[in-house]
Enzyme design. Structure first.
Site, short mmCIF file in Angstrom:
data_model
loop_
_atom_site.label_atom_id
_atom_site.label_comp_id
_atom_site.label_asym_id
_atom_site.label_seq_id
_atom_site.Cartn_x
_atom_site.Cartn_y
_atom_site.Cartn_z
N LYS A 297 15.64 -5.62 -80.83
CA LYS A 297 17.02 -6.14 -80.74
C LYS A 297 17.30 -6.94 -81.99
CE LYS A 297 17.28 -7.26 -75.81
NZ LYS A 297 17.42 -8.44 -74.93
N ASP B 72 6.67 -5.49 -75.79
CA ASP B 72 7.80 -4.80 -75.19
C ASP B 72 9.06 -4.89 -76.06
OD1 ASP B 72 8.17 -7.52 -74.74
OD2 ASP B 72 8.26 -7.37 -72.56
N ASP C 167 12.95 -9.73 -79.89
CA ASP C 167 14.29 -10.29 -79.67
C ASP C 167 14.54 -11.33 -80.76
OD1 ASP C 167 16.69 -10.74 -78.30
OD2 ASP C 167 15.80 -12.17 -76.92
N ASP D 177 11.20 -7.58 -66.71
CA ASP D 177 11.67 -8.20 -65.47
C ASP D 177 12.93 -9.04 -65.67
OD1 ASP D 177 10.47 -10.36 -66.96
OD2 ASP D 177 10.46 -11.51 -65.11
N GLY E 174 5.30 -8.03 -69.86
CA GLY E 174 6.30 -6.98 -70.05
C GLY E 174 5.79 -5.67 -70.65
P1 5GP Z 1 11.43 -13.21 -78.59
O1 5GP Z 1 12.79 -13.80 -78.37
O2 5GP Z 1 10.40 -14.28 -78.81
O3 5GP Z 1 11.46 -12.16 -79.66
O4 5GP Z 1 11.07 -12.45 -77.26
C1 5GP Z 1 10.41 -13.12 -76.25
C2 5GP Z 1 10.17 -12.24 -75.09
O5 5GP Z 1 11.33 -12.29 -74.30
C3 5GP Z 1 9.93 -10.76 -75.30
O6 5GP Z 1 8.62 -10.45 -75.63
C4 5GP Z 1 10.26 -10.23 -73.95
O7 5GP Z 1 9.12 -10.32 -73.13
C5 5GP Z 1 11.35 -11.16 -73.52
N1 5GP Z 1 12.63 -10.49 -73.67
C6 5GP Z 1 13.40 -10.38 -74.77
N2 5GP Z 1 14.48 -9.63 -74.51
C7 5GP Z 1 14.36 -9.27 -73.21
C8 5GP Z 1 15.15 -8.48 -72.34
O8 5GP Z 1 16.20 -7.93 -72.68
N3 5GP Z 1 14.69 -8.31 -71.07
C9 5GP Z 1 13.54 -8.88 -70.62
N4 5GP Z 1 13.19 -8.67 -69.36
N5 5GP Z 1 12.77 -9.63 -71.42
C10 5GP Z 1 13.18 -9.81 -72.69
MG MG Z 2 7.16 -9.72 -74.21
#
Ligand code: 5GP
Ligand code: MG
Length: 178
Positions: A131, A100, A103, A159, A44
């Protein structure tokens, strides 16, 4: 793109560019004499990293890692595994992670732990979009582009089922995109 998909532009290419200018100013100020190792989290962050590093004016190395969270659709389970290890030695380096989205925080905290175990001189985190409403584990973000709501974003490298990475804007994927 197919007609049953609802895409709303959330952050335009112009706003992304302005924000990356500002982030690059901050990073240029902090890393001038450090020869950092910039580690991009695939897939990403590939466009963000490419745009960011071309604004950095000091010597640096670039490497990549790839993480996978066991996920279904647009949610994350919390289990993370590393699909690609960085190949440049971490020990003693000033590391800047380029990601990127922050979350839940699971991926980043996993990666931070992995890197800390390898004794870097310093470790900082640069994230295009945060986020905070979905956070499950605490992370400290040193350089942040945007704070966004919890919606699922695509475009600018992000994506949905490996599509939409090539869109120049950050977009919200609506209900009928599922
Ligand atoms: P985490 O939940 O571990 O913080 O995020 C994991 C990964 O999920 C992020 O690095 C990102 O690649 C993907 N991700 C989180 N939110 C989104 C989103 O809104 N759109 C997309 N395409 N990927 C996301
Ligand atoms: Mg990511």
């Amino acid at each position: 793109m197919s007609s049953d998909v609802d895409l709303q532009v959330c952050i335009t290419e112009a706003d992304i560019n302005k924000t990356i200018d500002r982030m690059a100013d901050e990073i240029n100020r902090d890393y001038r004499d450090k020869n950092p190792l910039v580690i991009g989290v695939l897939i990403g962050s590939f466009i963000f990293l490419a745009d960011l590093v071309r604004r950095l004016t000091f010597p640096l190395d670039i490497d990549f890692t790839r993480l996978s969270s066991y996920s279904s659709g647009t949610t994350t389970s919390g289990e993370v595994k590393m699909l690609l290890e960085p190949s440049i030695e971490i020990q003693g380096r000033d590391i800047l992670i380029v990601e990127d989205i922050a979350d839940t925080g699971y991926s980043i905290s996993y990666l931070m732990r992995y890197l800390k175990e390898r004794n870097p001189n310093s470790l900082r985190l640069c994230v295009l979009a945060d986020k905070p409403s979905n956070r499950k584990v605490h992370i400290d973000i040193d350089y942040k582009g945007f704070t966004v709501p919890g919606d699922f974003l695509v475009g600018y490298g992000l994506d949905y089922q490996s599509k939409y990475r090539n869109l120049p804007d950050l977009c919200v994927l609506g209900e009928n995109g599922e």
